[in-house]
Design an enzyme around this catalytic site. Structure first.
Site, PDB file in Angstrom:
ATOM      1  N   GLU A   1       4.415   4.595   6.351  1.00 18.59           N
ATOM      2  CA  GLU A   1       3.737   4.283   5.060  1.00 18.59           C
ATOM      3  C   GLU A   1       4.182   5.499   4.487  1.00 18.59           C
ATOM      4  OE1 GLU A   1       1.283   2.618   1.774  1.00 18.59           O
ATOM      5  OE2 GLU A   1       2.937   2.107   4.222  1.00 18.59           O
ATOM      6  N   ASP A   2       3.382   6.749   5.300  1.00 16.40           N
ATOM      7  CA  ASP A   2       3.141   8.745   4.844  1.00 16.40           C
ATOM      8  C   ASP A   2       4.276   9.210   4.451  1.00 16.40           C
ATOM      9  OD1 ASP A   2       0.424   7.071   5.180  1.00 16.40           O
ATOM     10  OD2 ASP A   2       0.138   7.756   6.684  1.00 16.40           O
TER      11      ASP A   2
END
Length: 737
Positions: A89-90
């Protein structure tokens, strides 16, 4: 903030080593290497990121992995997935990279965790859609949800560093979905902590006061347990078995629940704690031994026959096994005693994960959970409802207790508590449910809304002419029955709506009206329906008649709907609006990021008064409504529509009176009512709006509606009233209009 990079590095390594130490007993050859690889990857991926508290981001995945090992009892696969759960996600790392480095299984778990990363971030249906995705991965690999629960638990433990509106949103989402999920998966310790943390962040004063009182009574409680257990210990020692005794206070959240439901103060909550006797024995002896210990306890203390719970013979569907009884101690106090084996205790605390350990030996507990997972899969396949409906149905099934019933051939079926004969029919098969006209329970004829009791044997009666009705939804409780009935009704509804549309357009042509979007919107407003589909359906079913339509056309508003406020998109837009409206100073509630004075309404469901901890909620048609943070509707509002929440807090620059209610109870005597009203109107100069007192056999109960300035004013009044001779109890209640 000055960051000591060396010191931080040391701390990260020390936390990583602690994780390895805790995981050591379960590691196989080559596992430590894989964990190191995952840790290095995560450390590098998050190297420039920090959490809201200012700590390095890697602290979070390390903590989640530690919870997985220590508090849930998961293994290497989960540790690796937890360490990398935020990586995709990051950062730039793709799922394909993870699959290449760690294999398909871990990639799939991380994919599941990534899908639910933004749960409840956007609009309602988006949140629910994400939640549904999470459950899809749950039905493939239950570890996804267990790691997600560990992630949520760590976020709740570190919620202090978040802004207030974020705290409320995360806490309410937790109580709405994650605590029930932990309960259903048998993670008792995590469920309890999530509930307590929810209370801590939504109603700090109540949380602190209960925590202090539990602490204050600790010494007395321990002394009591010691005394209570003396005779039982002697008997257990004679038997020569290994055992452990724990005195567990009830959780803060469950004490608060009891106080709220029964409207009683802390001092009147009787079963504040349970005594747990844990026996160290082999599986084949545990059932007989638990009953033997039960027999010893009831030799010394009288049991309450209505409070015996045998979850050893029929475990709960989350795998929970234990024998509970409530007995009367020598000091006249009821005490709950829980008797279980070491294995049962581990399953009760660690739930689903502990089942893996005992999987080969105990098939029944496993299969109950497997059955539940199969039901989740089944529900997910019914993919044609709105995601929101799905989440509500699913959630309804998480917390419910069970009822055990039998088919005519003696097969055991487990249904949610409160299930009816109709639920049972749908449990057998959709067609049986749809055609159900009644049932025979224990050979007696009963209607379809008969509520099942434990041990009932049920035979369903059907008719080819029968079809589901709207009111069936009122008396089914299982998700399966609800979704099947909705499916069938939807088909019917579609037909009615199509007919209704034709009727409506024909009628409008006769009345020489153009069926424009604007006209339809005015009609929806007039007939109070949300969508065109609903409007057509009501016409099709005859709820809106030709005469109603004619009347509407004759009296319809000539100008477009200018006055109806549009639903603001989100909290940010609202706050911009707020800045424009400044300049109303008789109110004393400040709303929004900039803490401005704006128009608002007080919610009737919880009637806030100044001094209460509150939040603002942007409604579609009534502007901003103010709710108490402990309002019964708060979890749903905040978890479904977090983006419509605005900050709100009181300042006391004006004396404005607010209507609130007091319940008062005591023993009747001459002049009592006079004393009560004197305190209210003369001493404290409070205006009453109504007062109703009812006396029966020397006991009086009253409800007084009065105007107060704020919570301090109200507390002062309650204190005074409690000191009146004969008054036993005074408590606030929310006026429902």
């Amino acid at each position: 903030m000055v960051i000591d990079a060396e010191q931080e590095k040391k701390e990260i390594i020390s936390r990583y080593r602690r994780l390895l130490r805790k995981a050591k007993p379960i590691l196989k050859d080559g596992d430590a290497k894989l964990i190191k690889k995952a840790f290095t990857l995560s450390l590098d991926a998050h190297k420039d990121m920090r959490r809201k508290s200012g700590e390095p981001f890697i602290f979070h995945p390390l903590a989640v992995a530690e919870i997985c090992v220590e508090e849930i009892g998961l293994g290497t696969t989960s540790i690796i997935s937890a360490l990398m759960h935020d990586v995709v996600e990051d950062t730039d790392i793709e799922l394909t990279d993870i699959e290449r480095m760690f294999g398909k299984k871990i990639a799939r778990i991380i994919d599941g965790l990534t899908k639910i990363r933004g749960v409840f971030e956007y609009g309602t249906s988006q949140q629910a859609e994400n939640f549904r995705k999470m459950l899809f991965t749950l039905s493939e690999d239950v570890r996804v949800i267990l790691i997600k629960l560990a992630d949520r638990l760590h976020n709740m433990r570190t919620l202090d560093s978040m802004p207030r509106n974020k705290q409320l949103k995360v806490a309410n989402e937790t109580i709405y979905l994650y605590a029930p999920l932990a309960h259903r998966l048998g993670l008792n310790a995590i469920k309890t902590e999530l509930e307590d943390l929810y209370l801590r962040f939504t109603d700090r004063p109540i949380y602190s006061s209960i925590a202090e009182k539990i602490d204050a009574t600790k010494a007395a409680r321990n002394k009591f347990i010691k005394q209570f257990m003396i005779p039982i210990k002697e008997e257990l020692d004679k038997l020569g078995i290994e055992y452990e005794i724990k005195g567990r206070p009830k959780s803060i959240h469950s004490i608060w629940n009891k106080m709220r439901k029964q409207n009683i103060p802390f001092e009147e909550v009787f079963d504040l704690f349970a005594i747990r006797i844990i026996l160290d024995t082999t599986m084949e002896h545990e059932k007989a031994l638990c009953w033997q210990v039960y027999s010893i306890v009831t030799d010394y203390y009288t049991p309450n026959p209505d409070r015996l719970r045998d979850w050893i013979s029929t475990p709960k569907s989350n795998g929970y096994e234990s024998l509970h009884t409530t007995v009367m101690a020598k000091n006249g106090q009821w005490v709950e005693v829980q008797i279980r084996s070491k294995r049962m205790d581990e399953i009760a605390e660690k739930g689903y994960a502990a089942h893996w350990k005992y999987k080969d030996t105990n098939t029944t507990a496993e299969s109950n959970l497997e059955k539940w997972l199969a039901r989740v899969r089944d529900l997910l396949e019914q993919n044609n409802h709105s995601a929101l409906d799905f989440v509500d149905d699913f959630r309804g099934n998480l917390f419910s207790e069970e009822v055990f019933v039998f088919t005519p051939k003696g097969e055991l079926k487990t249904l949610p508590y409160g299930a009816t004969a109709l639920d049972f029919a749908f449990e057998i098969h959709t067609q049986v449910g749809s055609k159900c006209i009644g049932a025979k329970v224990n050979n007696k004829l009963v209607p379809i809304n008969y509520v099942l009791k434990n041990g009932d044997q049920i035979e369903i009666l059907t008719s080819a002419k029968q079809k589901p009705h709207e009111d069936w939804l009122r008396f089914v409780v299982s998700s399966k029955a609800k979704s099947r009935i909705k499916d069938e009704l939807k088909e019917d509804k579609k037909k009615s709506a199509e007919e209704g549309k034709e009727i409506l357009l024909r009628k409008l042509r006769q009345l020489k009206e153009d069926p424009s979007q604007q006209l339809l919107e005015q009609m929806r407003e007039h007939f109070k329906v949300q969508a065109n589909f609903e409007l057509y359906y009501r016409v099709g079913r005859g709820f809106i008649t030709a005469a109603d339509l004619k009347k509407f056309v004759e009296n319809k508003p000539t100008s477009p709907l200018k006055n109806r406020p549009n639903a603001p998109a989100d909290a940010k837009a609202i706050e911009q609006e707020i800045t424009k409206i400044k300049g109303r100073y008789e109110d004393i509630l400040l709303v929004g990021e900039d803490m401005d004075v704006v128009d608002y309404k007080l919610a009737k469901c919880c009637t806030p008064i100044p001094g209460d901890d509150v939040f603002g909620f942007v409604t579609v048609s009534e502007g901003i409504k103010i709710h108490r943070t402990n309002c019964p509707n708060a979890p749903e509002l905040l978890s479904h529509h977090g983006n419509r929440v605005v900050k709100a807090k009181w300042t006391s620059q004006h004396e404005v009176a607010f209507l609130t209610g007091l319940k008062i109870r005591g023993t009747d005597r001459v002049g009592l009512i006079n004393d009560v009203s004197k305190i209210i109107s003369e001493e404290l100069k409070v205006n009453m709006s109504s007062m109703s007192i009812h006396t029966d056999s020397g006991i009086f109960e009253g409800e007084i509606m009065l105007y107060v300035n704020d919570t301090r004013h109200l507390e002062q009044l309650i204190e005074k009233l409690r000191s009146v001779e004969g008054v036993v109890k005074v408590s606030r209640f929310d006026s429902k209009e």
